[in-house]
Scaffold this motif. Structure first.
Motif, short mmCIF file in Angstrom:
data_model
loop_
_atom_site.label_atom_id
_atom_site.label_comp_id
_atom_site.label_asym_id
_atom_site.label_seq_id
_atom_site.Cartn_x
_atom_site.Cartn_y
_atom_site.Cartn_z
N PHE A 155 -3.89 3.73 8.86
CA PHE A 155 -4.45 3.47 7.54
C PHE A 155 -5.46 4.56 7.25
O PHE A 155 -6.17 5.02 8.16
CB PHE A 155 -5.16 2.11 7.51
N SER A 156 -5.58 4.96 6.00
CA SER A 156 -6.61 5.95 5.63
C SER A 156 -7.58 5.31 4.64
O SER A 156 -7.20 4.43 3.86
CB SER A 156 -5.98 7.20 5.03
N PRO A 171 -0.41 7.85 6.38
CA PRO A 171 -1.02 6.54 6.60
C PRO A 171 -1.01 5.68 5.34
O PRO A 171 -0.91 6.21 4.22
CB PRO A 171 -2.45 6.87 7.03
N LEU A 172 -1.10 4.37 5.52
CA LEU A 172 -1.23 3.46 4.40
C LEU A 172 -2.61 3.67 3.78
O LEU A 172 -3.62 3.63 4.49
CB LEU A 172 -1.06 2.02 4.87
N ALA A 173 -2.68 3.91 2.48
CA ALA A 173 -3.93 4.31 1.81
C ALA A 173 -4.71 3.10 1.31
O ALA A 173 -4.21 2.30 0.53
CB ALA A 173 -3.61 5.24 0.66
N LEU A 174 -5.95 2.98 1.79
CA LEU A 174 -6.85 1.91 1.36
C LEU A 174 -7.82 2.39 0.28
O LEU A 174 -8.52 1.59 -0.32
CB LEU A 174 -7.64 1.37 2.56
N LEU A 232 0.84 -1.20 0.00
CA LEU A 232 0.00 0.00 0.00
C LEU A 232 0.87 1.24 0.00
O LEU A 232 1.97 1.24 0.56
CB LEU A 232 -0.91 0.01 1.23
N SER A 233 0.38 2.33 -0.62
CA SER A 233 1.14 3.57 -0.58
C SER A 233 1.04 4.19 0.80
O SER A 233 0.05 4.01 1.51
CB SER A 233 0.65 4.54 -1.66
#
Length: 189
Positions: free
Chosen positions: A87-88, A57-60, A48-49
């Motif tokens: 995470f976002s 945050p890690l982008a979902l 994840l980016s």
């Protein structure tokens, strides 16, 4: 073992009987079947980016009307900077009932520290870890912790917008040095 909606439903139903009346109402909303049109998307957590920090945050991505699962997230460990991972995700419309966000994991003798979620929008914390609902495997061992997004504990549902899911290791280093590997699950109806 990956967490499916069906196994989550069974686990949450079992946990509901042991909770208080108010918690039972919230938990039972999580066990409703997902709409047939809902899709599940699996991503490798390590691809994840973002770097998993508060500011990156890690982008979902967008998760409205589907389930997003980030699999194989590395353990959270004791020590500065390692006990939290962020995470976002973005809702393009309000969450419907049932919707939830959190983590699935498998505890064992060497990794007894659960992965605990909290939810924020900007600098405002919407739900602390204490609002999390536990799920259990057939042996009665905790295997997940989730926050209800619809209905919210105070009523209503989570409105459209971008949110930050903070996954935390809360136990002290003396009890457990790390959590197990885990999956992030965001299911929005």
């Amino acid at each position: 073992m990956p967490l499916t909606r069906a196994s989550l439903a069974r686990l949450v139903r079992r946990a509901a009987f042991a909770t208080a009346a108010v918690a039972t109402a919230v938990v039972s909303s999580l066990v409703l079947a997902a709409p047939a049109s809902a899709a599940t998307y699996h991503y490798d957590c390590r691809r994840l980016s973002g770097n998993g920090s508060y500011s990156h945050p890690l982008a979902l991505g967008n998760v409205t009307g589907r389930t997003v699962v980030a699999v194989n997230c590395p353990p959270l460990t004791s020590g500065a900077g390692y006990a939290n991972r962020y995470f976002s995700f973005t809702l393009t419309r309000p969450a419907r009932v049932p919707s939830y966000a959190g983590a699935s994991f498998a505890l064992n003798n060497s990794q007894r520290s659960a992965v605990n979620p909290s939810l924020s929008r900007g600098a405002y914390t919407i739900m602390h870890t204490g609002s999390g609902l536990w799920t259990y495997n057939r042996s009665g061992v905790a295997n997940g912790r989730y926050l209800p997004l619809g209905p919210l504990p105070g009523g209503g549902v989570l409105p459209a917008g971008t949110y930050r899911l903070d996954l935390q290791k809360l136990d002290s280093p003396l009890r457990s040095l790390s959590t197990p590997w885990f999956n992030v699950v965001i299911a929005v109806s």
